[in-house]
Structures are given as C-alpha cells and as structure tokens.
Motif scaffolding. Sequence first.
Motif, PDB file in Angstrom:
ATOM      1  N   GLY A  66      -3.062  -6.300   5.016  1.00  0.00           N
ATOM      2  CA  GLY A  66      -2.174  -7.251   4.354  1.00  0.00           C
ATOM      3  C   GLY A  66      -2.262  -8.629   4.982  1.00  0.00           C
ATOM      4  N   PHE A  67      -1.457  -9.552   4.498  1.00  0.00           N
ATOM      5  CA  PHE A  67      -1.449 -10.958   4.941  1.00  0.00           C
ATOM      6  C   PHE A  67      -2.871 -11.559   4.839  1.00  0.00           C
ATOM      7  CE2 PHE A  67       2.603  -9.557   6.426  1.00  0.00           C
ATOM      8  CZ  PHE A  67       3.392 -10.672   6.646  1.00  0.00           C
ATOM      9  N   ASP A 101       0.223  -5.112  -0.145  1.00  0.00           N
ATOM     10  CA  ASP A 101       1.307  -6.035  -0.530  1.00  0.00           C
ATOM     11  C   ASP A 101       2.424  -6.031   0.515  1.00  0.00           C
ATOM     12  OD1 ASP A 101       1.486  -3.380  -1.370  1.00  0.00           O
ATOM     13  OD2 ASP A 101       2.776  -3.819  -3.065  1.00  0.00           O
ATOM     14  N   SER A 102       2.058  -6.391   1.758  1.00  0.00           N
ATOM     15  CA  SER A 102       3.048  -6.350   2.848  1.00  0.00           C
ATOM     16  C   SER A 102       3.623  -7.722   3.183  1.00  0.00           C
ATOM     17  CB  SER A 102       2.385  -5.744   4.102  1.00  0.00           C
ATOM     18  OG  SER A 102       1.184  -6.426   4.402  1.00  0.00           O
ATOM     19  N   SER A 103       3.112  -8.766   2.575  1.00  0.00           N
ATOM     20  CA  SER A 103       3.508 -10.117   2.986  1.00  0.00           C
ATOM     21  C   SER A 103       4.511 -10.730   2.008  1.00  0.00           C
ATOM     22  CB  SER A 103       2.260 -10.996   3.029  1.00  0.00           C
ATOM     23  OG  SER A 103       1.903 -11.381   1.718  1.00  0.00           O
ATOM     24  N   PRO A 104       5.111 -11.864   2.375  1.00  0.00           N
ATOM     25  CA  PRO A 104       6.005 -12.551   1.429  1.00  0.00           C
ATOM     26  C   PRO A 104       5.276 -12.983   0.153  1.00  0.00           C
ATOM     27  CG  PRO A 104       6.293 -13.389   3.658  1.00  0.00           C
ATOM     28  CD  PRO A 104       5.109 -12.489   3.704  1.00  0.00           C
ATOM     29  N   GLN A 149       3.334 -11.049  -1.402  1.00  0.00           N
ATOM     30  CA  GLN A 149       3.179  -9.766  -2.122  1.00  0.00           C
ATOM     31  C   GLN A 149       1.728  -9.376  -2.386  1.00  0.00           C
ATOM     32  OE1 GLN A 149       5.908 -10.597  -5.320  1.00  0.00           O
ATOM     33  NE2 GLN A 149       7.574  -9.605  -4.226  1.00  0.00           N
ATOM     34  N   ASP A 197      -2.175 -13.104  -1.135  1.00  0.00           N
ATOM     35  CA  ASP A 197      -2.931 -13.632   0.008  1.00  0.00           C
ATOM     36  C   ASP A 197      -3.996 -12.626   0.459  1.00  0.00           C
ATOM     37  OD1 ASP A 197      -0.838 -11.936   0.695  1.00  0.00           O
ATOM     38  OD2 ASP A 197      -0.120 -13.128   2.369  1.00  0.00           O
ATOM     39  N   SER A 198      -3.611 -11.340   0.523  1.00  0.00           N
ATOM     40  CA  SER A 198      -4.553 -10.295   0.955  1.00  0.00           C
ATOM     41  C   SER A 198      -5.678 -10.135  -0.064  1.00  0.00           C
ATOM     42  CB  SER A 198      -3.858  -8.947   1.105  1.00  0.00           C
ATOM     43  OG  SER A 198      -2.523  -9.110   1.440  1.00  0.00           O
TER      44      SER A 198
END
Length: 158
Positions: free
Chosen positions: A67-68, A90-93, A95, A98-99
């Motif tokens: 993620g991220f 989908d671990s980041s703000p 979603q 970015d990944s």
Amino acid sequence: MDDPRIAIIMGSRSDGQVMQAAEQVLQAFGVPYELKVLSAHRTPEETRRYVQTAEERGLQVIIAAAGFAAHLAGFAAAHTILPIIGVPIDSSPLQGVDSLYSTVQMPGGVPVATMSIGKAGAKNAALFAVQILSRQDPELVSKLKRHREEMRADVLNG
Ligand code: RP5
C-alpha cells in the motif's frame, strides 16, 4: 508448505486480511505457496535476498502486495526474471490509488503485471498466477476451466 510454487510477499502484516483472498484461491486450486512479510523500504536487504533466491528455490511466480507508495512489486521485479504480479493495497488515505499508480507505472524494461486495487486484485493475482503455472500443468488447466464453468452456472442459476 512443501515445495511452494508461488510466493506471496506483502509490505506489512496489515496487508494480510486483503491477501487472504489470494490465499483462498491458491488453497482451492491446491497450489503450494509461501507467504512472507517483506518491505521494500523497511527490510530492503531481506527482500532483495528473498527475491534473488526465489528462482533457485523453485518458485515460479511472485505476487507482491503493498500500500501507500507501493514500490515492493517494482523492487522485486528489479531482482528477478520471475513474473511479478502486483496487488495495490487500499491501506492509505488515498484508498489505494497511490498504490495502483506506484505499482502499475513501471518504466519500459522491467514489467509488473498489476491487478486491481484490494481484494479483487488479490483474488485475480492468484488466478493469474495459476494461469501462468497451468501452461505446464494440464491438471490446473482442467481446474481453471471448471472454475469458469462454475462462475457461469452461478450467474445463470442465480
Ligand atoms: C505499506 O504500507 C504496506 O504494504 C501497508 O499497506 C502500508 C501500511 O503499513 P503499516 O504501517 O500498517 O505496517 O508498506
């Protein structure tokens, strides 16, 4: 697991819940796999060593989930000629957008086969890995065809 043919590597233990979708597919198809938490930025040396020795250990495909700013799949691809399948988590703000971009936007020369974000991507990564293995394994071809037939029947029969 004996003689794993597929590796699942993920940037954090926190990616484990999403990657269960990949594990379930590999278990259903009876394909031996191994799962490791390895990070391109937190454990770069260990990740490099793991990927560089994967081929000689009999692994045939590596699924890399992160993620991220997800550089794990690209980092892995840089260290092996085994096919790398990337799963944006989908671990980041943001979603996982970015990944997705970090994983899919490899410059020409070192490819990463990038799946969709999250659980669907994890599931498809495993199916795609099984499809790659199936080119040398008629039993997996039969199982893949049965799986497609089951999905078809599921749709048609409600
Ligand atoms: C990435 O950062 C991992 O793949 C994970 O998706 C994300 C967050 O990791 P943790 O801070 O939860 O360990 O490297």
